[in-house]
Design an enzyme around this catalytic site. Sequence first.
Site, PDB file in Angstrom:
ATOM      1  N   GLY A  57       2.626   2.593  10.771  1.00 31.96           N
ATOM      2  CA  GLY A  57       3.301   3.827  10.709  1.00 31.96           C
ATOM      3  C   GLY A  57       4.341   4.164  12.077  1.00 31.96           C
ATOM      4  N   GLY A  76       2.721  -0.846   4.318  1.00 30.22           N
ATOM      5  CA  GLY A  76       3.111   0.647   4.037  1.00 30.22           C
ATOM      6  C   GLY A  76       4.577   0.845   3.640  1.00 30.22           C
ATOM      7  N   GLY A  77       5.212   1.421   4.857  1.00 33.00           N
ATOM      8  CA  GLY A  77       6.424   1.942   4.849  1.00 33.00           C
ATOM      9  C   GLY A  77       7.513   1.142   4.231  1.00 33.00           C
ATOM     10  N   SER A  93       3.511  -1.983  10.447  1.00 31.25           N
ATOM     11  CA  SER A  93       4.981  -2.303  10.708  1.00 31.25           C
ATOM     12  C   SER A  93       5.476  -3.470  10.112  1.00 31.25           C
ATOM     13  CB  SER A  93       5.545  -1.755  12.090  1.00 31.25           C
ATOM     14  OG  SER A  93       5.002  -0.296  12.148  1.00 31.25           O
ATOM     15  N   HIS A 153      -9.553   1.261   4.877  1.00 35.49           N
ATOM     16  CA  HIS A 153      -8.229   1.372   5.642  1.00 35.49           C
ATOM     17  C   HIS A 153      -8.333   2.432   6.717  1.00 35.49           C
ATOM     18  CE1 HIS A 153      -4.213   2.539   6.544  1.00 35.49           C
ATOM     19  NE2 HIS A 153      -3.664   1.444   6.015  1.00 35.49           N
ATOM     20  N   GLU A 182      -7.194   4.797   7.750  1.00 34.61           N
ATOM     21  CA  GLU A 182      -6.659   6.335   7.585  1.00 34.61           C
ATOM     22  C   GLU A 182      -7.862   6.594   6.638  1.00 34.61           C
ATOM     23  OE1 GLU A 182      -2.700   5.722   5.383  1.00 34.61           O
ATOM     24  OE2 GLU A 182      -2.051   5.390   7.048  1.00 34.61           O
ATOM     25  N   ASN A 229       0.826  -1.137   0.054  1.00 34.60           N
ATOM     26  CA  ASN A 229      -0.129  -0.065   0.050  1.00 34.60           C
ATOM     27  C   ASN A 229       0.788   1.116  -0.134  1.00 34.60           C
ATOM     28  OD1 ASN A 229      -1.563   1.907   0.367  1.00 34.60           O
ATOM     29  ND2 ASN A 229      -2.420   1.401   2.695  1.00 34.60           N
ATOM     30  N   TRP A 230       0.928   1.635  -1.239  1.00 34.82           N
ATOM     31  CA  TRP A 230       2.087   2.999  -1.277  1.00 34.82           C
ATOM     32  C   TRP A 230       1.311   4.171  -0.899  1.00 34.82           C
ATOM     33  CZ3 TRP A 230       4.343   1.957  -6.854  1.00 34.82           C
ATOM     34  CH2 TRP A 230       5.237   0.899  -6.764  1.00 34.82           C
ATOM     35  N   LYS A 231       0.080   4.241  -0.279  1.00 32.80           N
ATOM     36  CA  LYS A 231      -0.666   5.403   0.117  1.00 32.80           C
ATOM     37  C   LYS A 231      -0.281   6.628  -0.796  1.00 32.80           C
ATOM     38  CE  LYS A 231      -0.398   3.087   4.741  1.00 32.80           C
ATOM     39  NZ  LYS A 231      -0.162   3.336   6.107  1.00 32.80           N
ATOM     40  N   GLU A 252      -4.895  -4.776  11.005  1.00 32.21           N
ATOM     41  CA  GLU A 252      -4.467  -3.804  10.962  1.00 32.21           C
ATOM     42  C   GLU A 252      -4.564  -2.908  12.324  1.00 32.21           C
ATOM     43  OE1 GLU A 252      -2.218  -2.519   7.050  1.00 32.21           O
ATOM     44  OE2 GLU A 252      -3.922  -0.980   7.213  1.00 32.21           O
TER      45      GLU A 252
HETATM   46  P1  13P Z   1       3.108   0.496   7.641  1.00 32.37           P
HETATM   47  O1  13P Z   1       3.780  -0.719   7.173  1.00 32.37           O
HETATM   48  O2  13P Z   1       3.819   1.867   7.491  1.00 32.37           O
HETATM   49  O3  13P Z   1       3.046   0.528   9.056  1.00 32.37           O
HETATM   50  O4  13P Z   1       1.565   0.788   7.235  1.00 32.37           O
HETATM   51  C1  13P Z   1       0.924  -0.198   7.370  1.00 32.37           C
HETATM   52  C2  13P Z   1      -0.589   0.019   6.467  1.00 32.37           C
HETATM   53  O5  13P Z   1      -1.325   0.938   6.870  1.00 32.37           O
HETATM   54  C3  13P Z   1      -0.723  -0.604   5.379  1.00 32.37           C
HETATM   55  O6  13P Z   1      -2.002  -0.606   4.820  1.00 32.37           O
END
Ligand code: 13P
Length: 247
Positions: A171, A231-232, A210, A93, A95, A9-11, A165
Site C-alpha cells: 500500500g 490489494g489496491g 504494490s 497477512h 495486517e 485481496n480486497w481487504k 509480501e
Molecule cells: P497493495 O497491492 O495495495 O500494496 O497490497 C498488497 C497486499 O497487502 C495484498 O495482500
Amino acid sequence: MSHKLLIANWKMNHVDLDCVRFMEEFIPKFSAKREAWIAPQALHFNLVRSMGEMKGIRVGVQNVSENSFGAFTGETSAKSLRAMGGHFAIVGHSERRQFFGETSKICALKIRTCLREGLAAVYCVGETLAQREAKLTLAVISDQLLQGLNDIISPTVDKLIIAYEPVWAIGTGKTATPAQAQEVHAFIRSVLKERFPGLGEHIKILYGGSVKPDNVEELLSQKDIDGGLVGGASLKAQDFLALCGDK
Ligand code: 13P
C-alpha cells in the site's frame, strides 16, 4: 508450465453493490489465461462466489479461525467456508500480524485447519523496512516459513501457496524491484524444497506489495514468481483484468 495466479485481496473495501459492479465488469472480459482468485470481505463471499463460478474464479477469505467449530464469537470457520464452496483462506497477512497480534505459531494452526478442511492456505511472509535495512530479510522469512509450516507434513501441492509480501511495499506504492523479489523468492523456493522434498519446487510463490498493471509483467517474468497477491490494484475491474493479462 502452470498458469500464473493472481489473487485479489480486497481487504475491508467495497460494499455489496461495488462487488456486483466489479464482477459485472470483470467477468465478460476475463479470458482465464491466468488464474484469478478473489478474497472479498467474508460478508460478500457468497455473492462474489456465485457471480464468479461460471468463469472458474475461486473465492476465499482474508482470515480464518484455527478452530473448525465452537464457541469462538466473531470467527470464520474453515469447515463452513468449504461447505459453501470456498476455495482458500489467506493466513498471516502482515495486517493481521501487525493489528491483530497474529504470530507464525498461530498461523501454523490456521494452515493445519485449512488443509484438514480442504481449503488452500495462502501463507504470507515478509520483512519490515527496519528488518531489511538490518539485513535480516532472509532470517525473518526463514523463521516465518519454518514456524508457520511446522506441522505440515506433506501438503497437496495446490493446497499450499506462499505469498512474499515485503511489509514496506504494501500500500506504499514502493514495489520490490523484480531482482529484489526474485532473490527472496529463490530463497523461499530453496526452503520449500528442503522442507518438502519432491514437492517444494511445485508450490506456488506469489509476490505482493504494490503490484500494478505497469509492473506486473516484469515481476511475473521472474523465474520463481508464480503470480501476485494484490490489494489496491485489484479493486478496479479494469486494473485487475490488466493484471490477469486481459487488457
Ligand atoms: P497493495 O497491492 O495495495 O500494496 O497490497 C498488497 C497486499 O497487502 C495484498 O495482500
